[in-house]
Scaffold this active site. Structure first.
Site, PDB file in Angstrom:
ATOM      1  N   HIS A 158      -6.771   4.904   6.910  1.00 29.79           N
ATOM      2  CA  HIS A 158      -6.045   4.765   5.646  1.00 29.79           C
ATOM      3  C   HIS A 158      -5.821   6.132   4.994  1.00 29.79           C
ATOM      4  O   HIS A 158      -4.731   6.421   4.490  1.00 29.79           O
ATOM      5  CB  HIS A 158      -6.815   3.863   4.682  1.00 29.79           C
ATOM      6  CG  HIS A 158      -6.708   2.407   4.971  1.00 29.79           C
ATOM      7  ND1 HIS A 158      -7.445   1.790   5.954  1.00 29.79           N
ATOM      8  CD2 HIS A 158      -5.949   1.429   4.391  1.00 29.79           C
ATOM      9  CE1 HIS A 158      -7.153   0.493   5.960  1.00 29.79           C
ATOM     10  NE2 HIS A 158      -6.249   0.251   5.031  1.00 29.79           N
ATOM     11  N   ARG A 191     -10.939   4.229  -0.392  1.00 31.64           N
ATOM     12  CA  ARG A 191     -11.729   3.786   0.758  1.00 31.64           C
ATOM     13  C   ARG A 191     -13.217   3.929   0.492  1.00 31.64           C
ATOM     14  O   ARG A 191     -14.026   3.158   1.018  1.00 31.64           O
ATOM     15  CB  ARG A 191     -11.331   4.573   2.013  1.00 31.64           C
ATOM     16  CG  ARG A 191      -9.865   4.481   2.360  1.00 31.64           C
ATOM     17  CD  ARG A 191      -9.395   3.043   2.407  1.00 31.64           C
ATOM     18  NE  ARG A 191      -9.897   2.348   3.583  1.00 31.64           N
ATOM     19  CZ  ARG A 191     -10.004   1.023   3.683  1.00 31.64           C
ATOM     20  NH1 ARG A 191      -9.680   0.246   2.665  1.00 31.64           N
ATOM     21  NH2 ARG A 191     -10.447   0.474   4.795  1.00 31.64           N
ATOM     22  N   HIS A 197     -15.499   3.230   3.919  1.00 21.17           N
ATOM     23  CA  HIS A 197     -15.653   4.562   4.506  1.00 21.17           C
ATOM     24  C   HIS A 197     -16.621   5.401   3.690  1.00 21.17           C
ATOM     25  O   HIS A 197     -16.735   5.256   2.466  1.00 21.17           O
ATOM     26  CB  HIS A 197     -14.305   5.289   4.566  1.00 21.17           C
ATOM     27  CG  HIS A 197     -13.424   4.811   5.666  1.00 21.17           C
ATOM     28  ND1 HIS A 197     -13.627   5.143   6.980  1.00 21.17           N
ATOM     29  CD2 HIS A 197     -12.322   4.026   5.648  1.00 21.17           C
ATOM     30  CE1 HIS A 197     -12.682   4.581   7.729  1.00 21.17           C
ATOM     31  NE2 HIS A 197     -11.893   3.889   6.939  1.00 21.17           N
ATOM     32  N   ASP A 201     -16.000  10.766   5.823  1.00 21.62           N
ATOM     33  CA  ASP A 201     -14.881  10.230   6.613  1.00 21.62           C
ATOM     34  C   ASP A 201     -13.563  10.583   5.944  1.00 21.62           C
ATOM     35  O   ASP A 201     -12.616  11.036   6.584  1.00 21.62           O
ATOM     36  CB  ASP A 201     -14.949   8.698   6.710  1.00 21.62           C
ATOM     37  CG  ASP A 201     -16.196   8.168   7.388  1.00 21.62           C
ATOM     38  OD1 ASP A 201     -16.812   8.904   8.171  1.00 21.62           O
ATOM     39  OD2 ASP A 201     -16.538   6.997   7.119  1.00 21.62           O
TER      40      ASP A 201
END
Length: 241
Positions: A158, A191, A197, A201
């Protein structure tokens, strides 16, 4: 985040995912740079870097208590390119659609579709557990947890999409660059808020998107499409005045 922009984005935070269109790749996955070879591995579960990831996970859970920000994070989780186009149309200042701005739409869809392939190799190589799996609790989008738990957390697909969107669109409309990068940044932070995440990340995924974007500049087809997109932007915005 600018309050006016936040309110506009909140409008897009309501509703279901839009449809998704097919994409053409400028390079295959195997032709893209191998992130396993050029970027560091994710943090180990012992050490200050992972401690920071844990602290950011707790920050993300706290942010879920903000209804407006949580709604944005839920919408940002939609893995559909047309939804991404709708989200980034706000800071871009022009609707990105196949019907109304076909050249911009094509550059957006195919550019991001090519860049995002860069995530596949490191996800499979590291198979990092996602935060909601480690903490054994649901994410902000629990209906996606079963599917996501079987896929590596590092890097964030994403975030690669969101940062790539900001890179592509700011080249087409440089005047909107600040708003686009602000939205691209927040798209990645969504995220962390969702619990899908780790912060590391997300941080590394912005570098990954930049590597991918730099690489596709070597494609004559991409450069040609970007020139078409810029010309369309100039034509449409002149017409709107």
């Amino acid at each position: 985040m600018n309050k006016k922009l936040l309110l506009l984005i909140a409008v897009f935070a309501v509703g279901v995912c839009l449809r998704s269109e097919a994409q053409t790749r400028y390079f295959t996955q195997d032709q893209m740079p191998d992130l396993v070879k050029c970027l560091p591995a994710p943090p180990d579960t012992i050490g200050s870097d992972f401690d920071h990831d844990v602290l950011r996970y707790m920050w993300g859970k706290k942010m879920r208590n903000n209804p407006e920000r949580a709604a944005i994070a839920r919408r940002d989780a939609c893995w559909v390119m047309d939804t991404l186009a709708a989200i980034f149309s706000v800071p871009f200042g022009l609707k990105i659609s196949e019907k109304e701005t076909p050249e911009i739409y094509r550059a957006f869809m195919d550019g991001i579709g090519t860049i995002e392939q860069i995530r596949v190799a490191p996800k499979a190589h590291y198979m990092r557990l996602r935060p909601f799996v480690v903490f054994n609790e649901p994410s902000l989008n629990p209906d996606e947890d079963e599917e996501l738990s079987g896929e590596g957390s590092y890097p964030s697909g994403h975030t690669i999409r969101g940062w790539s969107a900001a890179l592509i669109l700011s080249e087409i409309n440089p005047d909107a660059a600040e708003a686009l990068y602000e939205r691209g940044w927040d798209y990645g932070e969504s995220r962390v808020i969702s619990g899908a995440h780790w912060q590391s990340d997300v941080d590394m995924s912005r570098a990954a998107a930049s590597i991918g974007y730099s690489f596709i500049q070597t494609s004559p087809a991409f450069r040609l499409q970007m020139e078409k997109a810029k010309a369309e932007f100039r034509r449409v915005t002149r017409k709107d005045r």
